[in-house]
Design a protein around this motif. Sequence first.
Motif, PDB file in Angstrom:
ATOM      1  N   VAL A  70       0.906  -1.073   0.086  1.00  0.00           N
ATOM      2  CA  VAL A  70      -0.138  -0.133  -0.091  1.00  0.00           C
ATOM      3  C   VAL A  70       0.923   1.240  -0.146  1.00  0.00           C
ATOM      4  CG1 VAL A  70      -1.645   1.406   1.500  1.00  0.00           C
ATOM      5  CG2 VAL A  70      -1.680  -1.148   1.115  1.00  0.00           C
ATOM      6  N   GLU A  71       0.789   1.960  -1.038  1.00  0.00           N
ATOM      7  CA  GLU A  71       1.393   3.297  -1.104  1.00  0.00           C
ATOM      8  C   GLU A  71       1.145   4.093  -0.133  1.00  0.00           C
ATOM      9  OE1 GLU A  71      -0.030   1.857  -3.686  1.00  0.00           O
ATOM     10  OE2 GLU A  71       1.543   1.288  -5.284  1.00  0.00           O
ATOM     11  N   VAL A  72       1.679   4.972   0.740  1.00  0.00           N
ATOM     12  CA  VAL A  72       1.592   5.926   1.659  1.00  0.00           C
ATOM     13  C   VAL A  72       0.362   6.974   0.781  1.00  0.00           C
ATOM     14  CG1 VAL A  72       2.369   7.634   3.104  1.00  0.00           C
ATOM     15  CG2 VAL A  72       3.297   5.680   3.113  1.00  0.00           C
ATOM     16  N   GLY A  73       0.778   7.238  -0.224  1.00  0.00           N
ATOM     17  CA  GLY A  73      -0.104   8.223  -0.932  1.00  0.00           C
ATOM     18  C   GLY A  73      -1.650   7.707  -1.039  1.00  0.00           C
ATOM     19  N   ALA A  74      -1.757   6.469  -0.997  1.00  0.00           N
ATOM     20  CA  ALA A  74      -3.240   5.866  -1.234  1.00  0.00           C
ATOM     21  C   ALA A  74      -3.862   5.838   0.350  1.00  0.00           C
ATOM     22  CB  ALA A  74      -3.146   4.494  -1.547  1.00  0.00           C
ATOM     23  N   VAL A  75      -3.370   6.146   1.204  1.00  0.00           N
ATOM     24  CA  VAL A  75      -3.615   6.213   2.589  1.00  0.00           C
ATOM     25  C   VAL A  75      -4.348   7.815   2.657  1.00  0.00           C
ATOM     26  CG1 VAL A  75      -3.411   6.181   4.809  1.00  0.00           C
ATOM     27  CG2 VAL A  75      -2.378   4.407   3.222  1.00  0.00           C
ATOM     28  N   VAL A  76      -5.575   7.988   2.617  1.00  0.00           N
ATOM     29  CA  VAL A  76      -6.136   9.485   2.722  1.00  0.00           C
ATOM     30  C   VAL A  76      -6.398   9.795   4.031  1.00  0.00           C
ATOM     31  CG1 VAL A  76      -6.859   9.307   0.236  1.00  0.00           C
ATOM     32  CG2 VAL A  76      -8.593   8.504   2.137  1.00  0.00           C
ATOM     33  N   GLY A  77      -6.261   9.033   4.829  1.00  0.00           N
ATOM     34  CA  GLY A  77      -6.581   9.421   6.580  1.00  0.00           C
ATOM     35  C   GLY A  77      -6.248   8.407   7.286  1.00  0.00           C
ATOM     36  N   THR A  78      -6.014   8.858   8.727  1.00  0.00           N
ATOM     37  CA  THR A  78      -5.565   7.749   9.757  1.00  0.00           C
ATOM     38  C   THR A  78      -6.548   8.185  11.019  1.00  0.00           C
ATOM     39  OG1 THR A  78      -3.766   9.115  10.454  1.00  0.00           O
ATOM     40  CG2 THR A  78      -3.455   7.336   8.777  1.00  0.00           C
ATOM     41  N   THR A  79      -6.893   6.932  11.727  1.00  0.00           N
ATOM     42  CA  THR A  79      -7.447   7.228  13.043  1.00  0.00           C
ATOM     43  C   THR A  79      -6.642   6.647  13.879  1.00  0.00           C
ATOM     44  OG1 THR A  79      -9.597   7.601  11.752  1.00  0.00           O
ATOM     45  CG2 THR A  79      -9.552   7.151  14.459  1.00  0.00           C
ATOM     46  N   VAL A  80      -6.238   7.215  14.998  1.00  0.00           N
ATOM     47  CA  VAL A  80      -5.540   6.458  16.183  1.00  0.00           C
ATOM     48  C   VAL A  80      -6.932   5.787  17.136  1.00  0.00           C
ATOM     49  CG1 VAL A  80      -4.210   6.469  17.971  1.00  0.00           C
ATOM     50  CG2 VAL A  80      -3.695   7.793  16.059  1.00  0.00           C
ATOM     51  N   LEU A  81      -6.665   4.471  17.356  1.00  0.00           N
ATOM     52  CA  LEU A  81      -7.721   4.100  18.188  1.00  0.00           C
ATOM     53  C   LEU A  81      -7.016   3.348  19.527  1.00  0.00           C
ATOM     54  CD1 LEU A  81      -8.959   1.612  15.172  1.00  0.00           C
ATOM     55  CD2 LEU A  81      -9.976   3.680  16.214  1.00  0.00           C
ATOM     56  N   ALA A  82      -7.447   4.037  20.560  1.00  0.00           N
ATOM     57  CA  ALA A  82      -6.817   3.648  21.823  1.00  0.00           C
ATOM     58  C   ALA A  82      -7.446   2.452  22.464  1.00  0.00           C
ATOM     59  CB  ALA A  82      -7.003   4.854  22.714  1.00  0.00           C
ATOM     60  N   PRO A  83      -6.515   1.603  23.026  1.00  0.00           N
ATOM     61  CA  PRO A  83      -7.249   0.388  23.612  1.00  0.00           C
ATOM     62  C   PRO A  83      -8.136   0.802  24.852  1.00  0.00           C
ATOM     63  CG  PRO A  83      -4.849   0.989  24.441  1.00  0.00           C
ATOM     64  CD  PRO A  83      -5.439   1.808  23.301  1.00  0.00           C
ATOM     65  N   PRO A  84      -9.177  -0.061  25.109  1.00  0.00           N
ATOM     66  CA  PRO A  84      -9.290  -1.549  24.689  1.00  0.00           C
ATOM     67  C   PRO A  84      -9.720  -1.698  23.301  1.00  0.00           C
ATOM     68  CG  PRO A  84     -11.035  -1.181  26.341  1.00  0.00           C
ATOM     69  CD  PRO A  84     -10.043   0.411  26.209  1.00  0.00           C
ATOM     70  N   HIS A  85      -9.507  -2.564  22.584  1.00  0.00           N
ATOM     71  CA  HIS A  85      -9.777  -2.836  21.175  1.00  0.00           C
ATOM     72  C   HIS A  85     -10.710  -3.850  21.235  1.00  0.00           C
ATOM     73  CE1 HIS A  85      -6.633  -0.245  19.904  1.00  0.00           C
ATOM     74  NE2 HIS A  85      -5.754  -1.048  20.735  1.00  0.00           N
TER      75      HIS A  85
END
Length: 108
Positions: A92-107
């Motif tokens: 996966v090219e970094v440029g294809a990642v259009v957003g990120t969400t940090v998910l805190a534990p617990p999962h």
Amino acid sequence: MIYHLAEQAHWQQALRDGTYAQSTRGRTLAEEGFIHASSAEQWPVVRSRFYADVAEPLVLLHIDESRLGSPVVHEVGDPATGETFPHVYGPVEVGAVVGTTVLAPPHR
């Protein structure tokens, strides 16, 4: 849009390298042959099923399929139900990642 749950260290490495090549928890693209991904409805279930014991935050990658250089194939991931999941057959090219969400534990 497809989604992938990434461990922070692997995502940070991808930002340095320009591509992400971790298939799933504990397995690389080279080992698995593809990168596991999910739909918007599927990723929360994947998170609770496979990452419940992870004590650190995860990074949810929001991947625009149209920006990928690798093919995405929707394949049966659970033979018991016939549910299909998107599999990325290459990095996966970094440029294809259009957003990120940090998910805190617990999962869970």
